[in-house]
Design a protein around this motif. Structure first.
Motif, PDB file in Angstrom:
ATOM      1  N   LEU A  83       0.839  -1.189   0.000  1.00 58.21           N
ATOM      2  CA  LEU A  83       0.000   0.000   0.000  1.00 58.21           C
ATOM      3  C   LEU A  83       0.889   1.260   0.000  1.00 58.21           C
ATOM      4  N   GLU A  91       0.808   4.180  -2.871  1.00 62.26           N
ATOM      5  CA  GLU A  91       0.560   5.570  -2.511  1.00 62.26           C
ATOM      6  C   GLU A  91       1.732   6.469  -2.887  1.00 62.26           C
ATOM      7  N   TYR A  92       2.955   5.996  -2.580  1.00 63.09           N
ATOM      8  CA  TYR A  92       4.103   6.843  -2.861  1.00 63.09           C
ATOM      9  C   TYR A  92       4.475   6.881  -4.340  1.00 63.09           C
ATOM     10  N   VAL A 141       2.606   9.864  -5.364  1.00 66.52           N
ATOM     11  CA  VAL A 141       3.335  11.055  -4.912  1.00 66.52           C
ATOM     12  C   VAL A 141       4.496  11.345  -5.855  1.00 66.52           C
ATOM     13  N   THR A 174       6.621  12.189   8.500  1.00 65.57           N
ATOM     14  CA  THR A 174       5.283  12.281   9.091  1.00 65.57           C
ATOM     15  C   THR A 174       5.442  12.081  10.605  1.00 65.57           C
ATOM     16  N   GLU A 175       4.329  12.093  11.324  1.00 67.47           N
ATOM     17  CA  GLU A 175       4.404  11.926  12.782  1.00 67.47           C
ATOM     18  C   GLU A 175       5.022  10.587  13.180  1.00 67.47           C
ATOM     19  N   CYS A 176       4.840   9.552  12.340  1.00 67.00           N
ATOM     20  CA  CYS A 176       5.293   8.203  12.724  1.00 67.00           C
ATOM     21  C   CYS A 176       6.518   7.698  11.958  1.00 67.00           C
ATOM     22  N   PHE A 177       6.734   8.179  10.745  1.00 71.84           N
ATOM     23  CA  PHE A 177       7.777   7.598   9.897  1.00 71.84           C
ATOM     24  C   PHE A 177       8.573   8.634   9.095  1.00 71.84           C
ATOM     25  N   ILE A 187       0.758  13.802  -0.955  1.00 70.44           N
ATOM     26  CA  ILE A 187       1.473  13.214   0.193  1.00 70.44           C
ATOM     27  C   ILE A 187       0.555  13.152   1.414  1.00 70.44           C
ATOM     28  N   ALA A 189      -1.708  10.275   0.971  1.00 74.36           N
ATOM     29  CA  ALA A 189      -0.986   9.026   1.220  1.00 74.36           C
ATOM     30  C   ALA A 189      -0.825   8.799   2.723  1.00 74.36           C
ATOM     31  N   ALA A 190      -0.443   9.846   3.461  1.00 76.46           N
ATOM     32  CA  ALA A 190      -0.221   9.733   4.907  1.00 76.46           C
ATOM     33  C   ALA A 190      -1.517   9.346   5.617  1.00 76.46           C
ATOM     34  N   ILE A 194      -4.186   7.695   4.174  1.00 78.58           N
ATOM     35  CA  ILE A 194      -4.539   6.319   3.802  1.00 78.58           C
ATOM     36  C   ILE A 194      -3.669   5.310   4.551  1.00 78.58           C
ATOM     37  N   LEU A 195      -2.388   5.637   4.676  1.00 76.09           N
ATOM     38  CA  LEU A 195      -1.445   4.706   5.301  1.00 76.09           C
ATOM     39  C   LEU A 195      -1.446   4.815   6.817  1.00 76.09           C
ATOM     40  N   ASP A 196      -2.166   5.815   7.327  1.00 73.60           N
ATOM     41  CA  ASP A 196      -2.271   6.050   8.766  1.00 73.60           C
ATOM     42  C   ASP A 196      -0.885   6.205   9.407  1.00 73.60           C
ATOM     43  N   THR A 197      -0.060   7.013   8.771  1.00 72.20           N
ATOM     44  CA  THR A 197       1.309   7.213   9.274  1.00 72.20           C
ATOM     45  C   THR A 197       1.459   8.537  10.016  1.00 72.20           C
ATOM     46  N   GLY A 198       0.329   9.135  10.388  1.00 71.39           N
ATOM     47  CA  GLY A 198       0.384  10.401  11.108  1.00 71.39           C
ATOM     48  C   GLY A 198       0.477  11.559  10.129  1.00 71.39           C
ATOM     49  N   LYS A 199       0.285  12.747  10.686  1.00 72.34           N
ATOM     50  CA  LYS A 199       0.263  13.938   9.831  1.00 72.34           C
ATOM     51  C   LYS A 199       1.609  14.227   9.165  1.00 72.34           C
TER      52      LYS A 199
END
Lengths: 119, 119
Positions: A43, A47-48, A51, A74-77, B55, B58-59, B61-66
């Protein structure tokens, strides 16, 4: 052959989560993901790729030369995208406490090997 | 008020070319561009707002934070995008021999002042 290079990039990067070799058409060629990770890298790849296509389009319209690298925080990665050819790129996902500079360096170092394997 | 902050970011960054404060809708609020630069920063703004929207999508959809930051390296330029609020971001364009780390730092340092000016 691709996988061992992707594995090298992920395991040698502190905080490395996974890496995907893929086309701008959104189709992954190969990937390596650490076993304990729940992120759906397919996924991520799709998505990327959207982008990256959008960035390539922007670079073309603005005449700023070909896209070489994209980094997304992003906040997590962290996600680092490294362009390999006109058709393929490699993306590396790191946790936020990972070593971003090390990830960039390893993508750059292994880009030649990935390019040679693609031909 | 926005312009003086954007000017600070551009002139304090070695190799800084221009900075744009803009909405994700592609409309620039204010910008500062060095006089000797031919790059159409309005066009840059519109193109990169499309990139940034992609982007953000994508963030989500992927639930990777803001989304917090995007860096793009092309053959001719570095572009650093720094998210300010849910509606606005600031982008800094640097020449390829510019100081990328300094640009990132200055965007981060001045983000608070830009946020306060936006409210």
């Amino acid at each position: 052959m691709f996988r061992s290079i992707l594995e090298t990039i992920v395991t040698a990067t502190s905080g490395g989560v996974g890496a995907v070799l893929m086309g701008y058409d959104g189709i992954a060629i190969d990937q390596y993901v650490k076993e304990d990770v729940s992120l759906d890298l397919n996924l991520v790849a799709i998505e990327y790729s959207n982008v990256t296509k959008e960035i390539c389009k922007a670079a073309e319209i603005l005449d700023t030369g070909k896209l070489q690298e994209v980094s997304i925080k992003t906040e997590c990665f962290y996600v680092i995208i490294h362009a390999l050819t006109d058709e393929y790129f490699v993306s590396l996902t790191l946790s936020r406490d990972g070593n971003y500079g090390q990830g960039r360096y390893l993508l750059l170092r292994e880009a030649g090997a990935l390019r040679r394997a693609l031909i």
